[in-house]
Scaffold this motif. Structure first.
Motif, PDB file in Angstrom:
ATOM      1  N   TRP A 106      -7.988   4.192  -2.057  1.00 35.59           N
ATOM      2  CA  TRP A 106      -8.511   4.312  -0.527  1.00 35.59           C
ATOM      3  C   TRP A 106      -9.846   5.380  -0.825  1.00 35.59           C
TER       4      TRP A 106
ATOM      5  N   ASN B 261      -9.192   7.936   5.515  1.00 38.08           N
ATOM      6  CA  ASN B 261      -9.492   6.542   5.103  1.00 38.08           C
ATOM      7  C   ASN B 261      -8.102   5.602   4.670  1.00 38.08           C
ATOM      8  N   VAL B 262      -7.117   6.222   5.059  1.00 36.86           N
ATOM      9  CA  VAL B 262      -6.042   5.082   4.904  1.00 36.86           C
ATOM     10  C   VAL B 262      -5.665   4.383   6.157  1.00 36.86           C
TER      11      VAL B 262
ATOM     12  N   TYR C  71     -13.700   3.917  -0.930  1.00 41.72           N
ATOM     13  CA  TYR C  71     -14.141   3.559   0.304  1.00 41.72           C
ATOM     14  C   TYR C  71     -14.511   4.541   1.348  1.00 41.72           C
ATOM     15  N   LYS C  72     -14.311   5.727   0.915  1.00 47.06           N
ATOM     16  CA  LYS C  72     -14.485   6.914   1.876  1.00 47.06           C
ATOM     17  C   LYS C  72     -16.137   6.904   2.428  1.00 47.06           C
TER      18      LYS C  72
ATOM     19  N   TYR D 178      -3.156   3.890  -2.745  1.00 46.48           N
ATOM     20  CA  TYR D 178      -3.699   2.931  -3.276  1.00 46.48           C
ATOM     21  C   TYR D 178      -3.568   1.866  -2.361  1.00 46.48           C
ATOM     22  N   PHE D 179      -4.515   0.782  -2.366  1.00 48.53           N
ATOM     23  CA  PHE D 179      -3.917  -0.752  -1.877  1.00 48.53           C
ATOM     24  C   PHE D 179      -3.756  -1.499  -2.954  1.00 48.53           C
TER      25      PHE D 179
ATOM     26  N   TRP E 138       0.835  -1.019  -0.038  1.00 43.92           N
ATOM     27  CA  TRP E 138       0.086   0.076   0.076  1.00 43.92           C
ATOM     28  C   TRP E 138       0.872   1.378   0.129  1.00 43.92           C
TER      29      TRP E 138
ATOM     30  N   PRO F  95     -14.148  -2.773   5.191  1.00 42.68           N
ATOM     31  CA  PRO F  95     -13.174  -1.865   6.004  1.00 42.68           C
ATOM     32  C   PRO F  95     -13.232  -1.758   7.388  1.00 42.68           C
TER      33      PRO F  95
END
Length: 353
Positions: free
Chosen positions: A186, A197-198, A189-190, A81-82, A77, A116
């Motif tokens: 990321w 959101n990390v 998915y907020k 990004y993941f 990560w 998450p």
């Protein structure tokens, strides 16, 4: 808005087991941070990928059989990004679905599941075939709770690439397999605009699935294989973290990915939180309640009606209680590890106070 309804095999338990099957203990993986620019091209040429460890090889979804072909993943990560890298051994790489949001698992595919906050509600599914065709879904809650799968949700900013080691859709030769490289932003998915959101030094519940079909050739083209009566043979489901049942949509059984702040190539440790062992037992009680309600047409009012065994985690005996109300029930227990009160509701959602 389209809704996808899938028939899921659900397993209801009437008793609580104090020990989880060895084969079905959730897997865990430490995803380290990378400072290198990762180009999503399927070539896997970056030094960071060479430093990241491979996951355990995939097992069948029930956790009891070795798959025919090998599958492994790596993860990293950065602040944006993941990153996910998957390698799928496959002597016949084929795919014929090209429409976005089509039912990709009608081809051989690779699937990503992400929750998450780990509450089993509002989770994400991503499926890709060897043509890099994408199906992305937002799922409001598990299928057991009559959910809505939002097929028109789009994973905005996703980067994906496929590299085939062989020749796709060519039945005259043998292939080695295919490599899939992903960068999932990321921000997709907020839950709010201002949220970072990390998940640095935090964990998410994640699982991966590979659907694989026996095939037959029709006019020289790959098709899913059928039996003598023309019925499709069942697919194979191979996963990173075994589910124990043929159902990916039990998020409480997914694996753990810990996003370490340390640079890839370093060493870090991660231990599954002890309260998650309590959550596992609450889910078992929830399933036992469903089984009880199915049999007696009412909710149980005591823990003794759901299990005859003591619930013990790490030598600590839990004392859960049931509170029934007009629309359902709460089963609550105080954690001896964190002093938090964990509550599971009739819809299967867990909250902690």
């Amino acid at each position: 808005m389209k809704f996808i309804k899938l028939t899921i095999v659900l397993c209801l338990f009437s008793l609580i087991s104090c020990a989880q099957s060895k084969n079905n203990i959730p897997k865990s993986y430490i995803a380290y941070k990378t400072s290198e620019t990762i180009t999503i091209d399927g070539e896997v040429s970056e030094a960071s990928w060479s430093k990241a460890a491979w996951s355990d090889t995939f097992i069948d979804i029930e956790g009891v059989k070795e798959p025919t072909y090998k599958t492994q993943v790596k993860m990293m990560w950065d602040e944006t990004y993941f990153y996910i890298l998957a390698q799928l051994e496959e002597p016949h790489v084929w795919a014929n679905i090209t429409e976005h949001d089509a039912i990709i698992f009608h081809n051989n595919d690779f699937e990503v599941f992400i929750d998450p906050d780990g509450d089993t509600f509002n989770y994400y599914e991503l499926e890709l075939n060897a043509l890099n065709t994408v199906w992305d879904l937002f799922i409001t809650k598990p299928y057991r709770e009559k959910n809505a799968a939002l097929n028109d949700w789009t994973l905005t900013g996703l980067k994906s690439a496929i590299k085939v080691d062989g020749t796709i859709n060519n039945p005259t030769d043998k292939d080695n397999g295919w490599t899939l490289e992903l960068a999932i932003p990321w921000k997709a998915y907020k839950t709010s605009y201002f949220e970072k959101n990390v998940p640095e030094n935090k964990h998410w519940r994640v699982n991966f699935s590979r659907v694989n079909w026996d095939f037959q050739l029709e006019d020289g083209k790959y098709q899913r294989k059928k039996d003598a009566d023309g019925k499709l043979l069942p697919e194979y489901n191979w996963v990173w973290s075994p589910q124990g049942v043929i159902n990916m949509h039990e998020p409480e059984k997914w694996g753990y990915v810990y996003f370490s702040s340390k640079e890839v190539g370093s060493k870090d440790t991660f231990t599954i939180p002890q309260d998650d062992g309590i959550k596992e037992q609450l889910y078992s009680l929830y399933k036992a309640q469903n089984s009880y309600h199915q049999k007696y047409k009412k909710w149980a009012t005591s823990i003794d009606s759901l299990t005859a065994k003591a619930i013990v985690i790490n030598h600590k005996t839990l004392q859960p209680t049931i509170e029934n109300h007009a629309t359902g029930y709460n089963i609550s227990v105080k954690s001896p590890f964190t002093n938090k009160t964990l509550i599971i509701k009739e819809n299967g959602k867990i909250i902690s106070n």
